[in-house]
Design an enzyme around this catalytic site. Structure first.
Site, PDB file in Angstrom:
ATOM      1  N   HIS A   1       6.353  17.266   7.594  1.00 39.78           N
ATOM      2  CA  HIS A   1       5.759  15.503   7.002  1.00 39.78           C
ATOM      3  C   HIS A   1       5.377  16.326   5.496  1.00 39.78           C
ATOM      4  O   HIS A   1       4.292  15.508   5.198  1.00 39.78           O
ATOM      5  CB  HIS A   1       4.883  15.582   8.408  1.00 39.78           C
TER       6      HIS A   1
ATOM      7  N   LEU B   1       0.949  -1.090  -0.400  1.00 43.67           N
ATOM      8  CA  LEU B   1      -0.293   0.008   0.119  1.00 43.67           C
ATOM      9  C   LEU B   1       1.422   1.060   0.222  1.00 43.67           C
ATOM     10  O   LEU B   1       0.292   1.905  -0.909  1.00 43.67           O
ATOM     11  CB  LEU B   1      -0.784   0.161   1.235  1.00 43.67           C
ATOM     12  N   LYS B   2       1.796   1.328   1.175  1.00 43.40           N
ATOM     13  CA  LYS B   2       2.984   2.324   0.713  1.00 43.40           C
ATOM     14  C   LYS B   2       2.981   2.830  -0.557  1.00 43.40           C
ATOM     15  O   LYS B   2       3.505   3.679  -0.674  1.00 43.40           O
ATOM     16  CB  LYS B   2       3.904   2.211   1.634  1.00 43.40           C
TER      17      LYS B   2
ATOM     18  N   ASP C   1      18.143  13.200  20.615  1.00 43.59           N
ATOM     19  CA  ASP C   1      16.682  12.677  20.255  1.00 43.59           C
ATOM     20  C   ASP C   1      16.056  12.549  21.454  1.00 43.59           C
ATOM     21  O   ASP C   1      16.125  11.219  22.051  1.00 43.59           O
ATOM     22  CB  ASP C   1      16.332  12.895  18.883  1.00 43.59           C
TER      23      ASP C   1
END
EC number: 2.1.1.14
Length: 768
Positions: free
Chosen positions: A706, A19-20, A610
């Site tokens: 994003h 799907l990606k 992070d």
């Protein structure tokens, strides 16, 4: 006859991320929308048939999504802000993608909806936006189309919907504020759900699953009344023709179970992994309505270790003392685990046997359902139960004596950095000599197909390590030169050598295992492949020092060292279940502490650690925040950096989350600088920073990485002025909201040029 089995949801990206791949090909113009639809249809059919073959009774439909189930729910309810409607696309999928990732083209220029973490998972949902002109009505046939699609294959599915209570509690107004639940809004939303229930009854569905995970959170005044008023209008639509399963997960509903039970749902789904004790106590105290089935969520939908059948059977037995009507279910959707262990031949058989991904969990559900209704003699004779119990004999892994000794030797002083932050910040300003509003990025730069291909060539043995290193150095050189040219103040090396911010570190730590294809969806088409914490953790060798030292040698600018923090490494890995998360995090903290000190010794003056996932695992109930999480997570971060010099500047970064409620705890991490996502959240976190007298310098993200759209210089400049209304200019950094790994160079560099130009323009205006 065995107990009824139910799956709450199934992974949708496909065994090989089909799907990606097709959606991203469509975005690039390399595939048609019909190709996307065809692949999606094939995947749905494959997944339904897999569950049917495993003997699952209640197979979910409408758990499939091109992007996000909350976004699908918003569209179902016609909660589509006018800026997206005005784009006037020909196909509904195009509108959906514009809402999910923004759009910049012939039809207009819109940013994406805000994105937040889905409860305590690493999955991200799109935040629905409800405004005064929103006309709530049934606006999509998707749930019905997919039900009919399965029916044509001979499979009567159990349609799944995000519930109205959860939807309204997570939706926001255009100012990113919680909604006001007036009677008109409640009635309109309830009317759509009632219409959906009635429609499924008409189509022949036997069950419909309505997910209400927000029920596991603390209740605010009016919440229980909101829930009751919604379902008082929805449940009559059953009309005796369809059963409604109220499904809850990620915690317990003990404080509202009595209300739920009195509403006479046909099924109540309880998470018996998280919130187990409270849920069981509530069932024992208030009982179960005569015609209600308890769906026992015994198969963990959030971890990859094999289920302990003896434990699960004990939980089912505990429920059976209260009611005969018990079904066996996944504790949550299997969306949050990989597809299958099949093909993971890099893991030895005696290792792989300890893991169950989504497909294997179907088999576990079936086994538990059969055993739950078996006699004691049948259980004793069961080969499945005997094989399962052999996995839990305590011989899987041995403890590391050296790790235990290091942990035992820690003192309170190891968790405190000296001198105090204000004094350090003054020393760092003198040492680093940066301008006001210093500009930087979060760490990674685009990982092009060429970079990924070179890594694959090394893995296959087609090139030597020396050749690979030279290629990576050329990428670093080009990245540094480009950053210098556009005028960034604090540079990064680009992280081209890293496949993933967690897996890369895990590969250089003792105690980790890795998979070939264990991908899970993070947001949209973005997938991650978490490593597995198999045993005790320690640093095998220096991890990033060579690359950071090389990068610093290529520039006179300040070069930032880039590390992933211990809490995030654990939260974005598959953790062990035989020792606590606190113990695992402390082991990781010592390993990363070694790396921090080596970076400092190599001349790196700014080190970013992070903690993108710190907020993610915060318990859902506030009473648990500190005792069950923050009281050990925050000290673990301090342990990592407490031994560095005062002039070494420690940064941290956090991803999509709502930080406002733990802002003082974030300050207590004692970092010198924090950068965080703010671009999709209308900078509401700045109010919390202002009100808390936040000591840490901060870089609220000034644009959303994003989304593929390029923010203008004026847009970023306006954003900076908004930030300066709430923060002292001496404490403000200018940066994007996240790493740039998933973006392309075509949008990355123009966006950064605009970021630098905007910062310089603001500096110039303020200097006049």
């Amino acid at each position: 006859m065995s107990a009824l089995t139910s799956v709450s949801g199934f992974p949708r990206i496909g065994q090989n991320r089909e799907l990606k791949k097709i959606i991203e090909a469509y975005w690039k113009g390399a595939a048609a929308l019909d190709d996307v639809r065809a692949t999606a249809k094939e995947l749905r059919a494959k997944h339904w048939k897999l569950q049917q073959a495993a003997g699952i009774d209640l197979i979910p439909s409408n758990d499939f999504s091109y992007y996000d189930q909350m976004l699908d729910t918003a569209i179902l309810l016609n909660v589509i802000p006018q800026r997206y409607q005005r784009l006037a696309f020909d196909n509904p999928e195009e509108t959906l993608f514009a809402m999910g990732r923004g759009y910049q083209g012939d039809k207009g220029d819109v940013t994406a909806l805000p994105m937040k973490k889905w409860f305590t998972t690493n999955y991200h949902y799109l935040v629905p936006e409800v405004d005064e002109v929103t006309d709530i009505k049934l606006n999509s046939t998707k749930p019905f189309d997919e039900f009919n699609e399965a029916k044509a294959l001979g499979i009567t599915t159990k349609p799944v919907l995000i519930g109205p209570y959860t939807f309204l509690k997570l939706a926001r107004n255009p100012q990113a504020e919680e909604l006001e639940y007036d009677k008109g809004l409640i009635n309109a939303v309830a009317a759509v759900y009632a219409e959906v229930v009635a429609k499924f009854a008409e189509l022949g569905a036997e069950w419909i699953q309505i997910d209400e995970p927000y029920l596991v959170l603390d209740k605010e005044p009016g919440d229980v009344e909101l829930f009751k008023s919604l379902y008082a209008k929805i449940l009559p639509a059953r009309d005796g023709k369809i059963k409604v399963l109220l499904n809850t997960y990620f915690g317990h509903i003990a404080d509202v179970y009595e209300t739920v039970n009195l509403l006479a749902f046909d099924g109540i789904g309880l998470d018996l992994n998280e919130g187990k004790d409270e849920n069981l106590a509530a069932v024992e105290k208030f009982g179960v309505a005569e015609n209600t089935t308890i769906f026992a969520g015994v198969v963990n939908g959030r971890n990859i270790w094999r289920n302990d059948y003896a434990v699960s059977l004990g939980l089912v037995d505990a429920l059976k003392k209260v009611t005969d009507n018990v079904a066996v279910s996944t504790a949550s959707s299997l969306l949050h685990v990989p597809f299958s262990t099949e093909g993971e031949d890099g893991l030895a058989d005696d290792v792989r046997k300890h893991f169950a991904f989504a497909v294997e969990k179907l088999g576990e559900l079936h086994d538990i359902a059969v055993l739950a209704d078996a006699s004691e003699e049948a259980k004793k004779a069961s080969e499945a139960l005997a094989a399962n119990q052999a996995l839990f004999d305590g011989t899987r892994v041995a403890a590391d004596k050296n790790v235990a000794e290091r942990l035992a030797a820690l003192t309170d002083a190891d968790f405190v950095r000296q001198p105090a932050r204000a004094e350090r910040q003054k020393a760092q300003r003198e040492s680093l000599n940066l301008p006001l509003l210093p500009t930087t990025t979060i760490g990674s730069f685009p990982q092009t197909k060429e970079v990924r291909a070179e890594r694959a060539r090394l893995r296959k043995g087609e090139i030597t390590k020396a050749e690979y290193d030279e290629y990576m150095k050329s990428q670093i050189d080009a990245c540094i030169k480009h950053q210098e040219q556009i005028g960034l103040d604090v540079l990064v090396h680009g992280e081209f050598e890293r496949n993933d911010m967690v897996e890369y570190f895990g590969q250089n730590l003792n105690g980790f295992l890795f998979t070939k294809n264990a991908w899970v969806q993070s947001y949209g088409t973005r997938c991650v492949k978490p490593p597995i914490v198999w045993g005790d953790v320690s640093r095998a060798n220096p991890i990033t020092v060579e690359w950071s030292a090389y990068a610093q040698s290529r520039t006179s600018h300040v070069m930032k060292g880039m590390l992933t923090g211990p809490v995030t490494i654990l939260n974005w890995s598959w953790p062990r279940e035989d020792i606590t998360h606190e113990q695992q995090t402390q082991q990781l903290a010592l390993a990363i502490r070694d790396e921090v000190l080596d970076l400092e010794a190599a001349g790196i003056k700014v080190i970013q650690i992070d903690e993108a996932a710190l907020r993610e695992k915060l318990p859902l109930r506030k009473t648990d925040w500190h005792k069950k999480y923050l009281d050990w997570a925050i000290p673990a971060f301090r342990l990592v950096h407490s031994a560095v010099k005062p002039t070494t500047q420690i940064h941290t970064h956090m991803c999509y989350s709502e930080f406002n409620d733990i802002i003082t705890d974030i300050d207590a991490m004692d970092a010198d600088v924090i950068s965080f996502e703010a671009s999709r959240g209308d900078l509401v976190v700045l109010d919390a920073i202002h009100d808390a007298n936040f000591e840490t310098e901060a870089g609220p993200g000034v644009y959303d990485i994003h989304s593929p759209r390029i923010p203008s210089e004026a847009e970023i400049e306006e954003r900076i002025y908004e930030i300066l209304k709430k923060m002292d200019i001496e404490k403000v950094w200018i940066n994007p909201d996240c790493g740039l790994k998933t973006r392309g160079n075509a949008e990355t560099w123009p966006s950064l040029e605009n970021l630098v130009a905007a910062a310089q323009a603001v500096r110039a205006k303020l200097a006049k």
